[in-house]
Design a protein around this motif. Structure first.
Motif, short mmCIF file in Angstrom:
data_model
loop_
_atom_site.label_atom_id
_atom_site.label_comp_id
_atom_site.label_asym_id
_atom_site.label_seq_id
_atom_site.Cartn_x
_atom_site.Cartn_y
_atom_site.Cartn_z
N ASN A 1 39.63 43.47 40.91
CA ASN A 1 40.71 43.93 39.92
C ASN A 1 41.48 43.04 39.17
O ASN A 1 42.42 43.01 38.45
CB ASN A 1 41.50 45.12 40.55
CG ASN A 1 41.05 46.15 41.38
OD1 ASN A 1 40.08 46.60 40.34
ND2 ASN A 1 41.41 46.71 42.50
N TYR B 1 46.54 39.19 37.53
CA TYR B 1 46.41 40.85 37.78
C TYR B 1 47.29 41.44 36.86
O TYR B 1 48.61 41.17 36.87
CB TYR B 1 46.72 41.08 39.13
CG TYR B 1 46.64 42.51 39.53
CD1 TYR B 1 45.45 43.17 39.71
CD2 TYR B 1 47.97 43.44 39.39
CE1 TYR B 1 45.72 44.69 39.94
CE2 TYR B 1 48.06 44.62 39.63
CZ TYR B 1 46.80 45.52 39.97
OH TYR B 1 46.76 46.70 40.25
N ASP C 1 37.93 44.05 37.01
CA ASP C 1 38.25 45.05 37.21
C ASP C 1 37.26 46.11 36.53
O ASP C 1 37.02 45.77 35.23
CB ASP C 1 39.72 45.32 36.20
CG ASP C 1 40.32 46.56 36.72
OD1 ASP C 1 39.67 47.54 36.73
OD2 ASP C 1 41.55 46.60 36.92
N GLY D 1 35.70 46.08 31.20
CA GLY D 1 35.71 46.00 32.83
C GLY D 1 34.50 45.77 33.12
O GLY D 1 33.32 45.94 32.77
#
Length: 134
Positions: free
Chosen positions: A42, A60, A93, A115
């Motif tokens: 992530n 993040y 992520d 992603g």
């Protein structure tokens, strides 16, 4: 666009349901792991060298200005500024895209990293990335 509050709350609720009573610990742990020099699930990583080599700057969610960020660890690029000093990336992520910008505060040229995608920065972005957002 930044990650939505409902997504974060939903993620926290799922963790709390699976590990009763650990909601606060999980929320604090997620924030503490960012920018530790280890690219975790992530997170979005910017690497000092091409091919996802050298030190990694892991974030993040977002970082609007890399000026005070440095690569960590005992690897190529350690101690160097992250600002305008990255050659490759990896979006760990699987759901959210990350956006990179050539100037601080989400300005300048921008690009999208889907992603799960990893690769080398194009000539537009190599050693020119200054902020990121998910």
């Amino acid at each position: 666009m930044s990650r939505s509050l409902p997504r974060r709350l939903g993620s926290m609720a799922a963790v709390a349901a699976a590990t009763a009573g650990l909601l606060i610990t999980t929320a604090v742990g997620a924030a503490a792991d960012s920018k530790n020099g280890v690219l975790e699930t992530n997170e979005f990583g910017l690497y000092y060298n091409s091919g996802q080599l050298g030190c990694v700057f892991d974030v993040y969610d977002h970082d609007e200005n890399f000026t005070n960020d440095k690569f960590k660890g005992s690897c190529s690029g350690s101690g160097q500024s992250t600002n305008d000093n990255t050659a490759s990336y990896w979006n760990r992520d699987s759901v959210f895209d990350y956006y990179v910008y050539t100037d601080a505060n989400y300005r300048g040229s921008w690009g999208t990293i889907p992603g799960g995608y990893k690769g080398n920065a194009s000539s537009t972005f190599k050693n020119k990335i200054s902020s990121t957002n998910s």
